[in-house]
Design a protein around this motif. Structure first.
Motif, PDB file in Angstrom:
ATOM      1  N   LEU A 162       0.826  -1.205   0.000  1.00 29.78           N
ATOM      2  CA  LEU A 162       0.000   0.000   0.000  1.00 29.78           C
ATOM      3  C   LEU A 162       0.864   1.261   0.000  1.00 29.78           C
ATOM      4  CD1 LEU A 162      -2.791  -1.107   2.477  1.00 29.78           C
ATOM      5  CD2 LEU A 162      -3.043  -0.681   0.023  1.00 29.78           C
ATOM      6  N   ASN A 163       1.952   1.224   0.745  1.00 26.68           N
ATOM      7  CA  ASN A 163       2.860   2.368   0.779  1.00 26.68           C
ATOM      8  C   ASN A 163       3.484   2.583  -0.595  1.00 26.68           C
ATOM      9  OD1 ASN A 163       3.951   4.498   2.266  1.00 26.68           O
ATOM     10  ND2 ASN A 163       5.872   3.387   2.536  1.00 26.68           N
ATOM     11  N   GLN A 164       3.889   1.491  -1.261  1.00 27.90           N
ATOM     12  CA  GLN A 164       4.456   1.588  -2.601  1.00 27.90           C
ATOM     13  C   GLN A 164       3.426   2.152  -3.573  1.00 27.90           C
ATOM     14  OE1 GLN A 164       7.561   1.169  -3.629  1.00 27.90           O
ATOM     15  NE2 GLN A 164       6.997   1.658  -5.718  1.00 27.90           N
ATOM     16  N   MET A 165       2.178   1.717  -3.446  1.00 29.35           N
ATOM     17  CA  MET A 165       1.111   2.211  -4.314  1.00 29.35           C
ATOM     18  C   MET A 165       0.933   3.714  -4.123  1.00 29.35           C
ATOM     19  SD  MET A 165      -2.908   1.202  -4.548  1.00 29.35           S
ATOM     20  CE  MET A 165      -2.674  -0.310  -5.462  1.00 29.35           C
ATOM     21  N   LYS A 166       1.032   4.183  -2.886  1.00 29.37           N
ATOM     22  CA  LYS A 166       0.887   5.607  -2.600  1.00 29.37           C
ATOM     23  C   LYS A 166       1.925   6.417  -3.373  1.00 29.37           C
ATOM     24  CE  LYS A 166       2.301   6.944   1.409  1.00 29.37           C
ATOM     25  NZ  LYS A 166       2.421   7.206   2.842  1.00 29.37           N
ATOM     26  N   TYR A 167       3.171   5.958  -3.369  1.00 33.44           N
ATOM     27  CA  TYR A 167       4.232   6.681  -4.070  1.00 33.44           C
ATOM     28  C   TYR A 167       4.059   6.605  -5.584  1.00 33.44           C
ATOM     29  CZ  TYR A 167       6.693   7.652   0.237  1.00 33.44           C
ATOM     30  OH  TYR A 167       7.018   8.139   1.470  1.00 33.44           O
ATOM     31  N   GLU A 168       3.625   5.457  -6.088  1.00 33.33           N
ATOM     32  CA  GLU A 168       3.402   5.309  -7.528  1.00 33.33           C
ATOM     33  C   GLU A 168       2.272   6.216  -8.006  1.00 33.33           C
ATOM     34  OE1 GLU A 168       2.727   1.167  -8.291  1.00 33.33           O
ATOM     35  OE2 GLU A 168       4.781   0.609  -7.745  1.00 33.33           O
ATOM     36  N   VAL A 169       1.186   6.258  -7.255  1.00 32.10           N
ATOM     37  CA  VAL A 169       0.048   7.097  -7.616  1.00 32.10           C
ATOM     38  C   VAL A 169       0.443   8.570  -7.545  1.00 32.10           C
ATOM     39  CG1 VAL A 169      -2.247   7.846  -6.859  1.00 32.10           C
ATOM     40  CG2 VAL A 169      -1.725   5.412  -7.026  1.00 32.10           C
ATOM     41  N   ALA A 170       1.167   8.951  -6.515  1.00 31.40           N
ATOM     42  CA  ALA A 170       1.612  10.342  -6.392  1.00 31.40           C
ATOM     43  C   ALA A 170       2.460  10.738  -7.588  1.00 31.40           C
ATOM     44  CB  ALA A 170       2.388  10.532  -5.102  1.00 31.40           C
ATOM     45  N   GLN A 171       3.325   9.834  -8.021  1.00 31.22           N
ATOM     46  CA  GLN A 171       4.176  10.123  -9.174  1.00 31.22           C
ATOM     47  C   GLN A 171       3.329  10.273 -10.439  1.00 31.22           C
ATOM     48  OE1 GLN A 171       7.115   7.125 -10.058  1.00 31.22           O
ATOM     49  NE2 GLN A 171       8.401   8.586 -11.162  1.00 31.22           N
ATOM     50  N   GLU A 172       2.332   9.401 -10.617  1.00 32.36           N
ATOM     51  CA  GLU A 172       1.444   9.486 -11.779  1.00 32.36           C
ATOM     52  C   GLU A 172       0.697  10.817 -11.812  1.00 32.36           C
ATOM     53  OE1 GLU A 172      -1.274   6.193 -12.176  1.00 32.36           O
ATOM     54  OE2 GLU A 172       0.303   4.739 -11.754  1.00 32.36           O
ATOM     55  N   GLN A 219       4.100  15.690  -5.066  1.00 39.71           N
ATOM     56  CA  GLN A 219       5.311  15.407  -4.297  1.00 39.71           C
ATOM     57  C   GLN A 219       4.920  14.977  -2.882  1.00 39.71           C
ATOM     58  OE1 GLN A 219       8.454  15.415  -5.454  1.00 39.71           O
ATOM     59  NE2 GLN A 219       9.166  14.715  -3.471  1.00 39.71           N
ATOM     60  N   ILE A 220       5.303  13.767  -2.485  1.00 36.48           N
ATOM     61  CA  ILE A 220       5.047  13.264  -1.135  1.00 36.48           C
ATOM     62  C   ILE A 220       6.124  13.846  -0.214  1.00 36.48           C
ATOM     63  CG2 ILE A 220       4.984  11.202   0.325  1.00 36.48           C
ATOM     64  CD1 ILE A 220       2.816  10.686  -1.436  1.00 36.48           C
ATOM     65  N   PRO A 221       5.730  14.408   0.934  1.00 37.30           N
ATOM     66  CA  PRO A 221       6.729  14.964   1.858  1.00 37.30           C
ATOM     67  C   PRO A 221       7.702  13.888   2.353  1.00 37.30           C
ATOM     68  CG  PRO A 221       4.502  15.598   2.504  1.00 37.30           C
ATOM     69  CD  PRO A 221       4.370  14.591   1.412  1.00 37.30           C
ATOM     70  N   GLN A 222       8.990  14.170   2.268  1.00 32.35           N
ATOM     71  CA  GLN A 222      10.015  13.216   2.678  1.00 32.35           C
ATOM     72  C   GLN A 222       9.991  12.946   4.176  1.00 32.35           C
ATOM     73  OE1 GLN A 222      11.956  11.428   0.608  1.00 32.35           O
ATOM     74  NE2 GLN A 222      10.789  12.379  -1.032  1.00 32.35           N
ATOM     75  N   ASP A 223       9.561  13.935   4.958  1.00 31.89           N
ATOM     76  CA  ASP A 223       9.570  13.768   6.414  1.00 31.89           C
ATOM     77  C   ASP A 223       8.304  13.092   6.940  1.00 31.89           C
ATOM     78  OD1 ASP A 223       7.711  15.781   6.105  1.00 31.89           O
ATOM     79  OD2 ASP A 223       8.768  17.241   7.353  1.00 31.89           O
ATOM     80  N   GLY A 224       7.350  12.795   6.047  1.00 33.21           N
ATOM     81  CA  GLY A 224       6.125  12.109   6.458  1.00 33.21           C
ATOM     82  C   GLY A 224       5.055  13.035   7.004  1.00 33.21           C
ATOM     83  N   TYR A 225       5.338  14.339   7.080  1.00 30.61           N
ATOM     84  CA  TYR A 225       4.364  15.307   7.587  1.00 30.61           C
ATOM     85  C   TYR A 225       3.540  15.844   6.426  1.00 30.61           C
ATOM     86  CZ  TYR A 225       2.381  19.484   9.704  1.00 30.61           C
ATOM     87  OH  TYR A 225       1.516  20.445  10.157  1.00 30.61           O
ATOM     88  N   TYR A 226       2.249  15.581   6.448  1.00 25.66           N
ATOM     89  CA  TYR A 226       1.376  15.970   5.341  1.00 25.66           C
ATOM     90  C   TYR A 226       0.669  17.306   5.601  1.00 25.66           C
ATOM     91  CZ  TYR A 226       1.989  11.369   3.359  1.00 25.66           C
ATOM     92  OH  TYR A 226       2.524  10.241   2.788  1.00 25.66           O
ATOM     93  N   TYR A 265      -7.608   8.624  -5.943  1.00 22.72           N
ATOM     94  CA  TYR A 265      -7.032   7.807  -7.009  1.00 22.72           C
ATOM     95  C   TYR A 265      -6.595   6.447  -6.474  1.00 22.72           C
ATOM     96  CZ  TYR A 265      -4.692   6.940 -11.453  1.00 22.72           C
ATOM     97  OH  TYR A 265      -4.329   6.428 -12.666  1.00 22.72           O
ATOM     98  N   ILE A 266      -6.044   6.429  -5.259  1.00 20.95           N
ATOM     99  CA  ILE A 266      -5.666   5.157  -4.637  1.00 20.95           C
ATOM    100  C   ILE A 266      -6.906   4.291  -4.444  1.00 20.95           C
ATOM    101  CG2 ILE A 266      -4.852   4.096  -2.486  1.00 20.95           C
ATOM    102  CD1 ILE A 266      -2.804   6.400  -2.307  1.00 20.95           C
ATOM    103  N   THR A 267      -7.983   4.896  -3.979  1.00 25.25           N
ATOM    104  CA  THR A 267      -9.225   4.147  -3.777  1.00 25.25           C
ATOM    105  C   THR A 267      -9.729   3.570  -5.085  1.00 25.25           C
ATOM    106  OG1 THR A 267      -9.801   5.538  -1.887  1.00 25.25           O
ATOM    107  CG2 THR A 267     -11.595   4.291  -2.923  1.00 25.25           C
ATOM    108  N   ARG A 268      -9.703   4.365  -6.161  1.00 28.92           N
ATOM    109  CA  ARG A 268     -10.142   3.862  -7.464  1.00 28.92           C
ATOM    110  C   ARG A 268      -9.286   2.684  -7.922  1.00 28.92           C
ATOM    111  NH1 ARG A 268     -11.282   9.308  -8.209  1.00 28.92           N
ATOM    112  NH2 ARG A 268      -9.251   9.803  -9.116  1.00 28.92           N
TER     113      ARG A 268
END
Length: 74
Positions: free
Chosen positions: A20-30, A34-41, A55-58
């Motif tokens: 799921l974490n990998q999917m999050k990064y792939e979807v963000a790239q698509e 940019q996903i925050p490197q420090d994990g703070y959203y 998009y992840i849900t879809r």
């Protein structure tokens, strides 16, 4: 609290966490987000976070539908 998840959601299948974490990064790239490197959203735009989650849900629904279409129910 950087790098720590504040979510109270628990995975039904904890072993799926890495996928799921990998999917999050792939979807963000698509989506060009940019996903925050420090994990703070907190500094991420609400629109971007919503787009990412939607998009992840879809994609997850699509995966489930593909798996179910191969199964036969009586």
């Amino acid at each position: 609290m950087a790098g720590q998840s504040r979510s109270s959601n628990q995975l039904v299948v904890p072993q799926a966490s890495a996928a799921l974490n990998q999917m999050k990064y792939e979807v963000a790239q698509e989506l060009g987000i940019q996903i925050p490197q420090d994990g703070y959203y907190g500094n991420m735009a609400t629109r971007d976070a919503g787009s990412l989650g939607g998009y992840i849900t879809r994609k997850l629904v699509q995966i489930a539908e593909q798996q179910l279409s191969g199964s036969q129910f009586r």
